[in-house]
Design an enzyme around this catalytic site. Structure first.
Site, PDB file in Angstrom:
ATOM      1  N   ARG A 100       0.856  -1.180   0.000  1.00  0.00           N
ATOM      2  CA  ARG A 100       0.000   0.000   0.000  1.00  0.00           C
ATOM      3  C   ARG A 100       0.896   1.236   0.000  1.00  0.00           C
ATOM      4  O   ARG A 100       1.608   1.506   0.968  1.00  0.00           O
ATOM      5  CB  ARG A 100      -0.918   0.003   1.223  1.00  0.00           C
ATOM      6  CG  ARG A 100      -1.790   1.255   1.293  1.00  0.00           C
ATOM      7  CD  ARG A 100      -2.757   1.230   2.462  1.00  0.00           C
ATOM      8  NE  ARG A 100      -3.358   2.549   2.569  1.00  0.00           N
ATOM      9  CZ  ARG A 100      -3.164   3.401   3.570  1.00  0.00           C
ATOM     10  NH1 ARG A 100      -2.396   3.058   4.598  1.00  0.00           N
ATOM     11  NH2 ARG A 100      -3.739   4.584   3.573  1.00  0.00           N
ATOM     12  N   HIS A 160      -2.584  10.966   0.691  1.00  0.00           N
ATOM     13  CA  HIS A 160      -2.024  10.760   2.021  1.00  0.00           C
ATOM     14  C   HIS A 160      -1.407  12.082   2.475  1.00  0.00           C
ATOM     15  O   HIS A 160      -0.206  12.183   2.711  1.00  0.00           O
ATOM     16  CB  HIS A 160      -1.000   9.621   2.024  1.00  0.00           C
ATOM     17  CG  HIS A 160      -0.733   9.056   3.378  1.00  0.00           C
ATOM     18  ND1 HIS A 160      -0.800   7.699   3.669  1.00  0.00           N
ATOM     19  CD2 HIS A 160      -0.406   9.662   4.551  1.00  0.00           C
ATOM     20  CE1 HIS A 160      -0.507   7.503   4.942  1.00  0.00           C
ATOM     21  NE2 HIS A 160      -0.248   8.679   5.501  1.00  0.00           N
ATOM     22  N   GLU A 176      -7.058   8.699   6.311  1.00  0.00           N
ATOM     23  CA  GLU A 176      -7.313   9.384   7.579  1.00  0.00           C
ATOM     24  C   GLU A 176      -7.799  10.821   7.413  1.00  0.00           C
ATOM     25  O   GLU A 176      -7.096  11.778   7.760  1.00  0.00           O
ATOM     26  CB  GLU A 176      -6.056   9.346   8.454  1.00  0.00           C
ATOM     27  CG  GLU A 176      -5.626   7.937   8.806  1.00  0.00           C
ATOM     28  CD  GLU A 176      -4.400   7.880   9.705  1.00  0.00           C
ATOM     29  OE1 GLU A 176      -4.119   6.790  10.234  1.00  0.00           O
ATOM     30  OE2 GLU A 176      -3.720   8.911   9.877  1.00  0.00           O
ATOM     31  N   ASN A 198      -7.142   2.025  10.105  1.00  0.00           N
ATOM     32  CA  ASN A 198      -5.821   2.236  10.701  1.00  0.00           C
ATOM     33  C   ASN A 198      -5.986   2.227  12.210  1.00  0.00           C
ATOM     34  O   ASN A 198      -6.778   3.001  12.756  1.00  0.00           O
ATOM     35  CB  ASN A 198      -5.223   3.572  10.257  1.00  0.00           C
ATOM     36  CG  ASN A 198      -4.880   3.609   8.783  1.00  0.00           C
ATOM     37  OD1 ASN A 198      -4.979   2.598   8.088  1.00  0.00           O
ATOM     38  ND2 ASN A 198      -4.472   4.765   8.292  1.00  0.00           N
ATOM     39  N   TYR A 251      -3.898   2.057  16.037  1.00  0.00           N
ATOM     40  CA  TYR A 251      -2.658   2.113  16.803  1.00  0.00           C
ATOM     41  C   TYR A 251      -2.892   1.907  18.300  1.00  0.00           C
ATOM     42  O   TYR A 251      -2.069   1.304  18.971  1.00  0.00           O
ATOM     43  CB  TYR A 251      -1.939   3.442  16.554  1.00  0.00           C
ATOM     44  CG  TYR A 251      -1.383   3.541  15.157  1.00  0.00           C
ATOM     45  CD1 TYR A 251      -0.159   2.976  14.837  1.00  0.00           C
ATOM     46  CD2 TYR A 251      -2.109   4.159  14.140  1.00  0.00           C
ATOM     47  CE1 TYR A 251       0.349   3.037  13.544  1.00  0.00           C
ATOM     48  CE2 TYR A 251      -1.615   4.215  12.845  1.00  0.00           C
ATOM     49  CZ  TYR A 251      -0.391   3.656  12.558  1.00  0.00           C
ATOM     50  OH  TYR A 251       0.098   3.708  11.269  1.00  0.00           O
ATOM     51  N   GLU A 261      -3.254   0.108   8.315  1.00  0.00           N
ATOM     52  CA  GLU A 261      -2.046   0.501   9.051  1.00  0.00           C
ATOM     53  C   GLU A 261      -2.132  -0.060  10.455  1.00  0.00           C
ATOM     54  O   GLU A 261      -3.183  -0.015  11.095  1.00  0.00           O
ATOM     55  CB  GLU A 261      -1.899   2.027   9.158  1.00  0.00           C
ATOM     56  CG  GLU A 261      -1.520   2.745   7.893  1.00  0.00           C
ATOM     57  CD  GLU A 261      -1.335   4.245   8.103  1.00  0.00           C
ATOM     58  OE1 GLU A 261      -1.032   4.659   9.254  1.00  0.00           O
ATOM     59  OE2 GLU A 261      -1.490   5.003   7.135  1.00  0.00           O
TER      60      GLU A 261
END
Length: 460
Positions: free
Chosen positions: A77, A121, A166, A298, A300, A358
């Site tokens: 990606r 991005h 995002e 994504n 985290y 991600e």
């Protein structure tokens, strides 16, 4: 595990973004991006650096593709730099910029790696920011023209496309908090930007599907499960509000055709919508809720939310959740949050397919005297989050792939080169690449197509 825990067609990938790795910001006819301007502004980047060289991927992409092949990565990606394709954001496409991505895609396919392209991005052409940026409605159709230029050139070989990465970061960090480019601090601009990002996403979908063979087009969002710091009514309400402002603000329009009413009310209470949702025009939400082929998540960490609406003394009386295991970003290591958010998205929104686009951790481990990078903390981070993916699949989530963030140590936005997310260590002076132990772990994991040394996924 004695049998594979993941579907045979599961996409095992790695991810990067253009500004973070390409460098060559003035090569090949590339125009200025908002991150070029932001980095040139004193005090914006913690180490005073920029993406002028980064990982020099623009010149070294063949070596990096070979590296991916050696790591047994099955999908890559990457993002396309808008100012490399359209230097001023509009007009005639830059042939030399498109040639670069043409060569990258061909190299990936020759190596047996599926290309997954992200159009935006974060590197908006500076000329478009000067004209109003994402808060300006004109940017919506200019993005569609950019999608047309990129997909017309690459769509015969790239079938999997993401429109934006995002949008929360673009709108909130770029236009409200000022932490990201373009560095503005205006809640009204931020909310207008968030809406125009979603609208441009929707309008680009038919273009991508028209230009890309067997197109699969989606959107990538960063999601955070919001946990109350305690079970008090105050914290429970604060967590619900945080979820509305962060997660549902982007999910509800795409899947339900409306903004969450409680989040709109909260923004009004905060004075962020003095004129209401004035930027939403008739028909916008119907467009935004057009079906997507997949949703990228994504992830985290989780969020621990503590109410600020009651006296501090009352807060002190409560038992509060406090993270103990954190990465060098200060983010809690909480693998089960990935399972939770995947199951929640599947339950509440039912996208056709979900990808973890991600997932990764920043740790500063460097090569030792033998040239080995022992990043055991990242290995454990990956182990836990891959188990979370396994559990989500067992619970019925249509998870189609996992993309490790990031392939390479890179330019980490406002933190410059002080945070290292890569599975591959990069010497930014010499551009030497060194596999970390986490890269070897991921390679072995892909080869087995199962989480090693873990119990079988619990049943749904």
């Amino acid at each position: 595990m004695t049998t594979p825990a993941f579907p045979r067609d599961f996409l095992w990938g790695a991810a990067t973004s253009a500004y973070q790795i390409e460098g060559a910001t003035q090569a090949g006819g590339r125009g200025e991006s908002i991150w070029d301007r932001f980095c040139a502004t004193a005090g914006k980047i913690s180490d005073g650096s920029n993406g002028t060289i980064a990982c020099d991927h623009y010149r070294r992409y063949l070596d990096d593709v070979a590296l991916m092949r050696d790591l047994d990565v099955r999908a890559y990606r990457f993002s396309i730099a808008w100012p490399r394709v359209l230097p001023t954001g509009r007009g005639t496409p830059n042939a030399e910029g498109l040639d670069f991505y043409d060569g990258l895609v061909d190299a990936l396919l020759e190596a047996g790696i599926t290309p997954v392209a992200t159009l935006n991005h974060w590197d908006l052409p500076q000329k478009l920011e000067d004209a109003g940026g994402w808060p300006a409605r004109d940017t919506v159709n200019l993005f569609v023209e950019y999608a047309e230029a990129a997909s017309r050139r690459l769509g015969d070989r790239v079938s999997c496309w993401a429109t934006h990465n995002e949008p929360w970061c673009i709108a909130t960090l770029g236009y409200e908090s000022g932490e990201h480019a373009p560095g503005l601090r205006d809640p009204d601009l931020s909310l207008r930007a968030s809406h125009h990002l979603l609208l441009s996403h929707a309008r680009a979908l038919p273009v991508l599907r028209g230009n890309a063979k067997d197109a699969q087009a989606g959107l990538v969002v960063n999601l955070v499960p919001m946990h109350p710091a305690s079970q008090s009514a105050f914290d429970l309400e604060a967590a619900r509000i945080a979820d509305g402002l962060f997660n549902r603000w982007y999910l509800d329009p795409v899947f339900k055709g409306s903004y969450p009413a409680d989040a709109v009310a909260e923004r009004i209470r905060r004075g962020q919508l003095p004129h209401g949702m004035h930027f939403v025009q008739p028909g916008d939400l119907q467009e935004i809720s057009a079906p997507i082929d997949w949703l990228g998540v994504n992830y985290y960490s989780r969020g621990i939310v503590r109410s600020e609406r009651i006296p501090e003394a009352s807060n002190d009386e409560r038992i509060l959740a406090v993270p103990t295991n954190v990465t060098e970003m200060g983010w809690e290591v909480y693998p089960d949050g990935l399972r939770e958010i995947l199951e929640r998205v599947h339950r509440d929104y039912a996208p056709k397919r979900i990808y973890v686009t991600e997932n990764g951790a920043a740790y500063g481990d460097a090569p030792n005297h033998a040239g080995t990078v022992h990043d055991e903390r990242r290995v454990e981070y990956l182990r836990g989050h891959l188990q979370a993916c396994n559990d989500a699949i067992a619970a019925g989530v249509p998870l189609g792939g996992y993309f490790l963030w990031s392939l390479l140590d890179n330019f980490e936005w406002q933190f410059g080169y002080t945070k290292r997310f890569g599975a591959v260590w990069v010497d930014f002076e010499t551009q030497e690449r060194v596999l970390k132990e986490s890269a070897r772990f991921y390679r072995d994991f892909i080869g087995r197509n199962a989480v090693p040394n873990l119990p079988a996924a619990r049943s749904a």
